[in-house]
Scaffold this active site. Structure first.
Site, mmCIF file in Angstrom:
data_model
loop_
_atom_site.group_PDB
_atom_site.id
_atom_site.type_symbol
_atom_site.label_atom_id
_atom_site.label_comp_id
_atom_site.label_asym_id
_atom_site.label_seq_id
_atom_site.Cartn_x
_atom_site.Cartn_y
_atom_site.Cartn_z
ATOM 1 C CG ASN A 13 -1.798 -1.085 1.463
ATOM 2 O OD1 ASN A 13 -2.338 -1.620 0.505
ATOM 3 N ND2 ASN A 13 -2.003 -1.464 2.722
ATOM 4 C CG ASP A 15 1.421 3.050 4.939
ATOM 5 O OD1 ASP A 15 0.517 2.358 4.427
ATOM 6 O OD2 ASP A 15 2.300 2.588 5.675
ATOM 7 C CE LYS A 42 -0.094 -6.876 9.587
ATOM 8 N NZ LYS A 42 0.519 -5.898 10.486
ATOM 9 C CG ASP A 238 3.832 -4.873 9.443
ATOM 10 O OD1 ASP A 238 3.165 -5.876 9.768
ATOM 11 O OD2 ASP A 238 3.331 -3.870 8.905
#
Length: 290
Positions: A13, A15, A42, A238
């Site tokens: 993604n 962020d 993630k 993570d």
């Protein structure tokens, strides 16, 4: 010793991170202090964390055809993650909207975008799974894809490590293929004891208190986390999980100790994947705390 081979099948993604003095209440508008766009997801976060910890990492996932896609791919390449199997699909890339307050706590809304289209893994996408030491998955892509990857890994004696986040009921076929569950305390409660009991190895992160392990014979290990000055907890879980995948073959205590140091260091920096420490940084912190 050569680096462990880790394959991550997961999400990536962009962020969108807003820093605020405190979390807004429902319906409240407050003024923030800074805004940044940083690569995340993630899957990508854990892939980058594993690579920085010392693993040879390949990533399987998808980006869209928007302006974020090139930066997301480049973030993997810059971290020396093999991105050859990162698909490009039509439509938007995944996005996470993150608010971080002055205490380092965060709230996150994930919009899956291209991640929801990581379906029907090809033979070429599955090939590195069979050759890996660890397959690492999460649940920000379709659970059917995670199940197929896990089944393939299990069939080839690859250690299948699952971070079941966001937590949801797990299909029986997926549970049967998982060797290691990595959960936080909330996910542990949401999954329930019956599900946890069906997996041989369960690692539970405890935030600043470290992590605990339960093995197949009921054997248990708990380790603490080094003391650090936290500024942003966004990437800590993570960083922990990626480092754990790299260090898994060291045994529970050493692997958890290494991963806790990685997670602690990640809280000392803003961002998610950008906060993951290198192997040298992790080992230096461990040396300081022995």
């Amino acid at each position: 010793m050569s680096a462990n081979r880790v394959v991550v099948v997961g999400s990536i993604n962009m962020d969108l991170v807003a820093r605020t003095p405190r979390m807004p209440a429902p319906g409240e508008t407050i003024l923030g202090t800074t805004f940044a766009t940083t690569p995340g997801g993630k899957g990508a976060n854990q892939a980058i964390a594993a690579a920085r910890a010392g693993a040879d990492v390949a990533f399987v996932g998808a980006v869209g055809d928007d302006t974020f896609a090139l930066d997301l791919r480049q973030a993997l390449v810059d971290a020396e993650v093999d991105a050859e199997r990162l698909r490009e699909v039509s439509g938007p890339s995944g996005v996470a909207v993150i608010t971080v307050d002055d205490d380092g706590q965060n709230s996150i809304v994930v919009l899956p975008g291209a991640n929801s289209r990581v379906l029907d893994l090809t033979d070429e996408e599955l090939r590195p799974v069979a050759d890996a030491d660890v397959l690492l998955c999460q649940l920000e892509i379709p659970v059917e894809t995670v199940t197929a990857a896990a089944r393939h890994g299990s069939a080839h004696d690859t250690v299948v490590m699952l971070n079941p986040s966001p937590a949801r009921p797990l299909p029986d076929e997926l549970i049967a293929s998982v060797d290691v569950l990595v959960v936080n305390e909330t996910e542990e409660q949401q999954l329930g004891g019956d599900t946890l009991a069906r997996v041989a190895h369960v690692v539970t992160t405890l935030g600043a208190d470290g992590a605990r392990y339960r093995g197949p014979q009921g054997d248990r290990v708990q380790v603490g986390s080094p003391d650090v000055d936290a500024v942003d907890t966004t990437g800590a879980g993570d960083a922990f999980t990626g480092a754990l995948a790299f260090a898994w073959d060291r045994g529970p205590r050493d692997a958890l100790t290494f991963a806790c140091a990685a997670g602690a260091l990640a809280t000392t920096r803003p961002g998610a994947s950008a906060a993951s420490p290198t192997r040298a940084e992790i080992e230096a912190l461990l040396s300081e705390n022995t």
